[in-house]
Design a protein around this motif. Structure first.
Motif, PDB file in Angstrom:
ATOM      1  N   PHE A  70       0.813  -1.212   0.000  1.00  0.00           N
ATOM      2  CA  PHE A  70       0.000   0.000   0.000  1.00  0.00           C
ATOM      3  C   PHE A  70       0.853   1.271   0.000  1.00  0.00           C
ATOM      4  O   PHE A  70       0.311   2.368   0.167  1.00  0.00           O
ATOM      5  N   ALA A  71       2.156   1.137  -0.217  1.00  0.00           N
ATOM      6  CA  ALA A  71       3.025   2.309  -0.322  1.00  0.00           C
ATOM      7  C   ALA A  71       2.929   2.862  -1.739  1.00  0.00           C
ATOM      8  O   ALA A  71       3.873   2.784  -2.537  1.00  0.00           O
ATOM      9  N   GLY A 130      -3.732   0.030  10.015  1.00  0.00           N
ATOM     10  CA  GLY A 130      -2.617   0.937  10.256  1.00  0.00           C
ATOM     11  C   GLY A 130      -3.096   2.280  10.767  1.00  0.00           C
ATOM     12  O   GLY A 130      -4.289   2.561  10.833  1.00  0.00           O
ATOM     13  N   ARG A 131      -2.141   3.147  11.121  1.00  0.00           N
ATOM     14  CA  ARG A 131      -2.530   4.420  11.726  1.00  0.00           C
ATOM     15  C   ARG A 131      -2.798   5.519  10.711  1.00  0.00           C
ATOM     16  O   ARG A 131      -3.255   6.593  11.072  1.00  0.00           O
ATOM     17  N   GLN A 132      -2.528   5.244   9.432  1.00  0.00           N
ATOM     18  CA  GLN A 132      -2.825   6.221   8.387  1.00  0.00           C
ATOM     19  C   GLN A 132      -4.261   6.038   7.917  1.00  0.00           C
ATOM     20  O   GLN A 132      -4.732   4.932   7.713  1.00  0.00           O
ATOM     21  N   GLY A 133      -4.981   7.133   7.749  1.00  0.00           N
ATOM     22  CA  GLY A 133      -6.317   7.054   7.166  1.00  0.00           C
ATOM     23  C   GLY A 133      -7.432   6.726   8.133  1.00  0.00           C
ATOM     24  O   GLY A 133      -8.545   6.415   7.715  1.00  0.00           O
ATOM     25  N   PRO A 217      -3.885  -0.801  -3.933  1.00  0.00           N
ATOM     26  CA  PRO A 217      -3.973   0.232  -4.976  1.00  0.00           C
ATOM     27  C   PRO A 217      -3.285  -0.224  -6.248  1.00  0.00           C
ATOM     28  O   PRO A 217      -2.391  -1.078  -6.227  1.00  0.00           O
ATOM     29  N   VAL A 218      -3.717   0.346  -7.356  1.00  0.00           N
ATOM     30  CA  VAL A 218      -3.077   0.063  -8.638  1.00  0.00           C
ATOM     31  C   VAL A 218      -1.736   0.794  -8.666  1.00  0.00           C
ATOM     32  O   VAL A 218      -1.654   1.985  -8.371  1.00  0.00           O
ATOM     33  N   ARG A 219      -0.679   0.080  -9.000  1.00  0.00           N
ATOM     34  CA  ARG A 219       0.658   0.665  -9.043  1.00  0.00           C
ATOM     35  C   ARG A 219       1.204   0.556 -10.459  1.00  0.00           C
ATOM     36  O   ARG A 219       0.736  -0.257 -11.262  1.00  0.00           O
TER      37      ARG A 219
END
Length: 252
Positions: A70-71, A130-133, A217-219
């Motif tokens: 997810f990066a 996670g803590r993001q979002g 996500p699409v990368r």
């Protein structure tokens, strides 16, 4: 090496064992990250232009993107920067999870979409994204959340919530006990893949708890492998001419 994952640490260890100089770049989002072998760089590059300049200035021979699935931002920057700098790029990404018999999975395209699914699935949520979002769930004031992350999250958080600071790996038996103790009736996770945190999915199946899974996500499309050994072979071929050579020249 763009790292931060268990696969990145394993690859860094293998490469240094072959005498290949490795610089592992970590985003710096975790206060006390597990450090890989070799040189470590923490912090951003200033976007794809900055990364391209760094690659050229350091005379990097090859780049492996072994970041979290997810990066999304660094993955896009790596693809652009490597192309501009003329440096070969490989993505090392673990396979995603797949449901099995007895699983009750509900797929979502984003954290916001996951939040919209929750009221129809349960009232006590185990949130492991996670803590993001976390702001995506902050409006759900009628649900209770157990939020697990490595470092303390920043507000806004759901008004009815408890934060559990913890780092994997997690065993299925321990995860099942956690779900029972907190009376969890729905689990939220990203499709991170791997074995370190899969125990919660096994526990959810065992207890009949539905799971909301956020899709990856699409990368950018680049060369990709799923196994550390395949990434090792790719890197050695580009840096040392392996398997023909045993001694590795400096990668920069």
């Amino acid at each position: 090496m763009l790292g931060g994952t268990a696969e990145a640490r394993a690859l860094a260890s293998a490469l240094t064992g072959h005498g290949v100089p490795v610089v592992s770049s970590l985003a710096g989002r975790v206060a006390e990250p597990r450090l890989p072998e070799g040189e470590v760089r923490i912090g951003g590059f200033g976007g794809p232009d900055g990364l391209a300049r760094w690659l050229a200035g350091e005379r990097v021979a090859a780049v492996v993107d072994a970041t979290h699935p997810f990066a999304e931002r660094i993955g896009a920057s790596a693809a652009t920067a490597a192309a501009r700098a003329g440096v070969p790029l490989l993505r090392l990404q673990r396979p995603g999870w797949r449901p099995g018999p007895g699983d009750d999975w509900h797929w979502a395209d984003s954290l916001g979409a996951a939040a919209r699914l929750l009221p129809a699935l349960g009232t006590r949520v185990f949130l492991t994204s996670g803590r993001q979002g976390l702001a995506a769930f902050a409006h759900l004031d009628r649900l209770w959340f157990l939020i697990r992350c490595v470092d303390p999250p920043e507000p806004p958080l759901p008004p009815q919530s408890e934060v559990l600071l913890s780092r994997g790996p997690y065993r299925a038996a321990d995860e099942a006990e956690l779900l029972r103790r907190h009376r969890i009736d729905v689990l939220v996770t990203k499709d991170s893949g791997g074995t370190m945190t899969r125990g919660k999915l096994d526990a959810a199946r065992q207890l009949g708890v539905p799971v909301v899974v956020v899709r990856r996500p699409v990368r950018p499309r680049v060369s990709e492998v799923t196994e550390v050994n395949d990434a090792l072979t790719w890197a050695l071929e580009r840096v040392t001419g392996w398997p023909g050579e045993k001694s590795a020249p400096a990668a920069r």
